[in-house]
Design a protein around this motif. Structure first.
Motif, PDB file in Angstrom:
ATOM      1  N   LYS A  22       0.835  -1.207   0.000  1.00  0.00           N
ATOM      2  CA  LYS A  22       0.000   0.000   0.000  1.00  0.00           C
ATOM      3  C   LYS A  22       0.870   1.257   0.000  1.00  0.00           C
ATOM      4  CE  LYS A  22      -2.353   3.149   2.822  1.00  0.00           C
ATOM      5  NZ  LYS A  22      -1.909   4.015   3.916  1.00  0.00           N
ATOM      6  N   ASN A  23       1.901   1.290   0.838  1.00  0.00           N
ATOM      7  CA  ASN A  23       2.797   2.445   0.882  1.00  0.00           C
ATOM      8  C   ASN A  23       3.499   2.657  -0.453  1.00  0.00           C
ATOM      9  OD1 ASN A  23       2.098   2.852   3.539  1.00  0.00           O
ATOM     10  ND2 ASN A  23       3.911   1.866   4.387  1.00  0.00           N
ATOM     11  N   SER A  24       3.865   1.553  -1.106  1.00  0.00           N
ATOM     12  CA  SER A  24       4.506   1.651  -2.416  1.00  0.00           C
ATOM     13  C   SER A  24       3.558   2.247  -3.451  1.00  0.00           C
ATOM     14  CB  SER A  24       4.977   0.270  -2.868  1.00  0.00           C
ATOM     15  OG  SER A  24       5.560   0.327  -4.154  1.00  0.00           O
ATOM     16  N   VAL A  25       2.304   1.836  -3.405  1.00  0.00           N
ATOM     17  CA  VAL A  25       1.310   2.390  -4.326  1.00  0.00           C
ATOM     18  C   VAL A  25       1.156   3.895  -4.107  1.00  0.00           C
ATOM     19  CG1 VAL A  25      -1.150   2.429  -4.896  1.00  0.00           C
ATOM     20  CG2 VAL A  25       0.029   0.246  -4.661  1.00  0.00           C
ATOM     21  N   ILE A  26       1.020   4.328  -2.859  1.00  0.00           N
ATOM     22  CA  ILE A  26       0.849   5.748  -2.561  1.00  0.00           C
ATOM     23  C   ILE A  26       2.054   6.553  -3.042  1.00  0.00           C
ATOM     24  CG2 ILE A  26       0.680   7.447  -0.701  1.00  0.00           C
ATOM     25  CD1 ILE A  26      -1.933   5.996  -1.247  1.00  0.00           C
ATOM     26  N   GLN A  27       3.260   6.017  -2.845  1.00  0.00           N
ATOM     27  CA  GLN A  27       4.456   6.713  -3.309  1.00  0.00           C
ATOM     28  C   GLN A  27       4.455   6.857  -4.831  1.00  0.00           C
ATOM     29  OE1 GLN A  27       6.750   8.286  -1.507  1.00  0.00           O
ATOM     30  NE2 GLN A  27       7.647   8.988  -3.450  1.00  0.00           N
ATOM     31  N   LYS A  28       4.018   5.814  -5.532  1.00  0.00           N
ATOM     32  CA  LYS A  28       3.967   5.883  -6.991  1.00  0.00           C
ATOM     33  C   LYS A  28       2.887   6.856  -7.468  1.00  0.00           C
ATOM     34  CE  LYS A  28       6.107   1.423  -7.908  1.00  0.00           C
ATOM     35  NZ  LYS A  28       5.992   0.088  -8.519  1.00  0.00           N
ATOM     36  N   VAL A  29       1.788   6.935  -6.730  1.00  0.00           N
ATOM     37  CA  VAL A  29       0.772   7.933  -7.073  1.00  0.00           C
ATOM     38  C   VAL A  29       1.337   9.340  -6.920  1.00  0.00           C
ATOM     39  CG1 VAL A  29      -1.449   8.929  -6.411  1.00  0.00           C
ATOM     40  CG2 VAL A  29      -1.185   6.457  -6.486  1.00  0.00           C
ATOM     41  N   MET A  30       2.094   9.575  -5.860  1.00  0.00           N
ATOM     42  CA  MET A  30       2.688  10.897  -5.659  1.00  0.00           C
ATOM     43  C   MET A  30       3.681  11.230  -6.769  1.00  0.00           C
ATOM     44  SD  MET A  30       3.062  10.989  -1.485  1.00  0.00           S
ATOM     45  CE  MET A  30       3.501  12.721  -1.444  1.00  0.00           C
ATOM     46  N   GLU A  31       4.433  10.235  -7.215  1.00  0.00           N
ATOM     47  CA  GLU A  31       5.352  10.453  -8.337  1.00  0.00           C
ATOM     48  C   GLU A  31       4.574  10.736  -9.615  1.00  0.00           C
ATOM     49  OE1 GLU A  31       7.903   7.057  -8.460  1.00  0.00           O
ATOM     50  OE2 GLU A  31       8.803   7.477  -6.499  1.00  0.00           O
ATOM     51  N   GLN A  71       1.777  31.661  -8.557  1.00  0.00           N
ATOM     52  CA  GLN A  71       2.808  31.952  -7.570  1.00  0.00           C
ATOM     53  C   GLN A  71       2.679  31.060  -6.331  1.00  0.00           C
ATOM     54  OE1 GLN A  71       2.530  36.155  -6.763  1.00  0.00           O
ATOM     55  NE2 GLN A  71       2.961  36.730  -8.885  1.00  0.00           N
ATOM     56  N   GLN A  72       1.478  30.577  -6.055  1.00  0.00           N
ATOM     57  CA  GLN A  72       1.300  29.712  -4.889  1.00  0.00           C
ATOM     58  C   GLN A  72       1.944  28.346  -5.089  1.00  0.00           C
ATOM     59  OE1 GLN A  72      -2.736  29.488  -3.491  1.00  0.00           O
ATOM     60  NE2 GLN A  72      -2.892  31.683  -3.117  1.00  0.00           N
ATOM     61  N   GLY A  73       2.246  27.999  -6.340  1.00  0.00           N
ATOM     62  CA  GLY A  73       2.925  26.740  -6.610  1.00  0.00           C
ATOM     63  C   GLY A  73       2.016  25.538  -6.449  1.00  0.00           C
ATOM     64  N   ALA A  74       2.565  24.371  -6.781  1.00  0.00           N
ATOM     65  CA  ALA A  74       1.795  23.130  -6.682  1.00  0.00           C
ATOM     66  C   ALA A  74       1.811  22.605  -5.256  1.00  0.00           C
ATOM     67  CB  ALA A  74       2.381  22.090  -7.632  1.00  0.00           C
ATOM     68  N   LYS A  75       0.774  21.865  -4.913  1.00  0.00           N
ATOM     69  CA  LYS A  75       0.715  21.226  -3.607  1.00  0.00           C
ATOM     70  C   LYS A  75       0.190  19.809  -3.770  1.00  0.00           C
ATOM     71  CE  LYS A  75      -1.236  21.571   1.056  1.00  0.00           C
ATOM     72  NZ  LYS A  75      -2.120  22.355   1.959  1.00  0.00           N
ATOM     73  N   ILE A  76       0.975  18.837  -3.287  1.00  0.00           N
ATOM     74  CA  ILE A  76       0.528  17.443  -3.256  1.00  0.00           C
ATOM     75  C   ILE A  76       0.302  17.070  -1.798  1.00  0.00           C
ATOM     76  CG2 ILE A  76       1.129  15.042  -3.726  1.00  0.00           C
ATOM     77  CD1 ILE A  76       2.753  15.964  -6.111  1.00  0.00           C
ATOM     78  N   SER A  77      -0.885  16.603  -1.507  1.00  0.00           N
ATOM     79  CA  SER A  77      -1.219  16.208  -0.145  1.00  0.00           C
ATOM     80  C   SER A  77      -1.845  14.820  -0.163  1.00  0.00           C
ATOM     81  CB  SER A  77      -2.182  17.225   0.489  1.00  0.00           C
ATOM     82  OG  SER A  77      -3.328  17.398  -0.321  1.00  0.00           O
ATOM     83  N   LYS A  78      -1.780  14.152   0.965  1.00  0.00           N
ATOM     84  CA  LYS A  78      -2.341  12.809   1.055  1.00  0.00           C
ATOM     85  C   LYS A  78      -3.030  12.634   2.401  1.00  0.00           C
ATOM     86  CE  LYS A  78       1.967  10.709   2.711  1.00  0.00           C
ATOM     87  NZ  LYS A  78       2.928   9.596   2.549  1.00  0.00           N
ATOM     88  N   GLY A  79      -3.916  11.677   2.445  1.00  0.00           N
ATOM     89  CA  GLY A  79      -4.625  11.388   3.676  1.00  0.00           C
ATOM     90  C   GLY A  79      -5.112   9.953   3.666  1.00  0.00           C
ATOM     91  N   GLU A  80      -5.702   9.548   4.764  1.00  0.00           N
ATOM     92  CA  GLU A  80      -6.085   8.149   4.928  1.00  0.00           C
ATOM     93  C   GLU A  80      -7.590   7.917   4.936  1.00  0.00           C
ATOM     94  OE1 GLU A  80      -4.159   5.438   5.074  1.00  0.00           O
ATOM     95  OE2 GLU A  80      -2.394   6.685   4.718  1.00  0.00           O
TER      96      GLU A  80
END
Length: 202
Positions: A23-32, A58-67
């Motif tokens: 599961k952690n590997s999947v989430i990391q690949k989604v973030m990539e 100017q605010q830039g990109a934001k990647i966030s995750k949750g459970e």
């Protein structure tokens, strides 16, 4: 009371650490994946030509995750993004575990008022792109269940214009099946380009 006791299915999960690593590997690949998507959105010609609200890029990109969006993990990319009390202009891409990817244009306040005429005139293009419009009062729901969204193509032009004109915000979105994993980046980029072209031509 013995509600802390595990069912056989829960034991199988609790006693096996391997699925957590997967599961952690999947989430990391989604973030990539979302990181690569952001680069392609930023590099697209329409981004350079579009007249965004002040400070949007100017605010830039934001990647966030949750459970726990509806009790399931999720990852979100907001780019471009502009969240202020008087105006929201955001393009959000979301991975929702076990369900789908989605991309959403969220306009509220003065940003919604600014682009409403363009959206009203863009019915045909938005319908052809498979976009759906949010129909509920809470703007922070992201799923397509429970009648949250209606396809733009299902609305007559006059219905569409009336819907665009009402309310303080509007959200246009499209889901993508998880089976489209390897194709989701170009699909989201194409949706983004369509939306910005509709807003710009108005």
């Amino acid at each position: 009371m013995k509600n802390f006791l595990l069912t056989p299915e829960e034991q199988q999960v609790a006693f096996d650490a391997a699925w957590i690593y997967r599961k952690n590997s999947v989430i990391q690949k989604v973030m990539e994946l979302l990181g690569q998507l952001q680069q392609q959105l930023a590099a697209h010609a329409v981004t350079g030509m579009f007249s965004f609200p002040e400070r949007c890029l100017q605010q830039g990109a934001k990647i966030s995750k949750g459970e726990r969006y509806k009790e399931l993990p999720y990852v979100i990319l907001d780019y471009p993004r502009h969240f202020e009390r008087e105006a929201v202009f955001a393009f959000r891409t979301m991975f929702w575990w076990g369900h789908y990817f989605s991309c959403t244009l969220h306009l509220a306040g003065t940003a919604k008022a600014r682009y409403a005429p363009a959206l009203a005139a863009g019915h045909a293009q938005l319908a052809a792109a498979g976009l759906q419009v949010y129909r509920q009062e809470d703007p922070w729901q992201h799923d397509f269940e429970n009648g949250n969204y209606t396809p733009v193509a299902a609305l007559a032009p006059q219905e569409w214009i009336a819907l665009v004109e009402q309310g303080s915000f509007i959200k246009l979105a499209r889901p993508f099946a998880l089976e489209m994993w390897e194709k989701v980046i170009p699909e989201v980029v194409a949706c983004y380009a369509t939306l910005l072209r509709v807003l710009q031509t108005g």
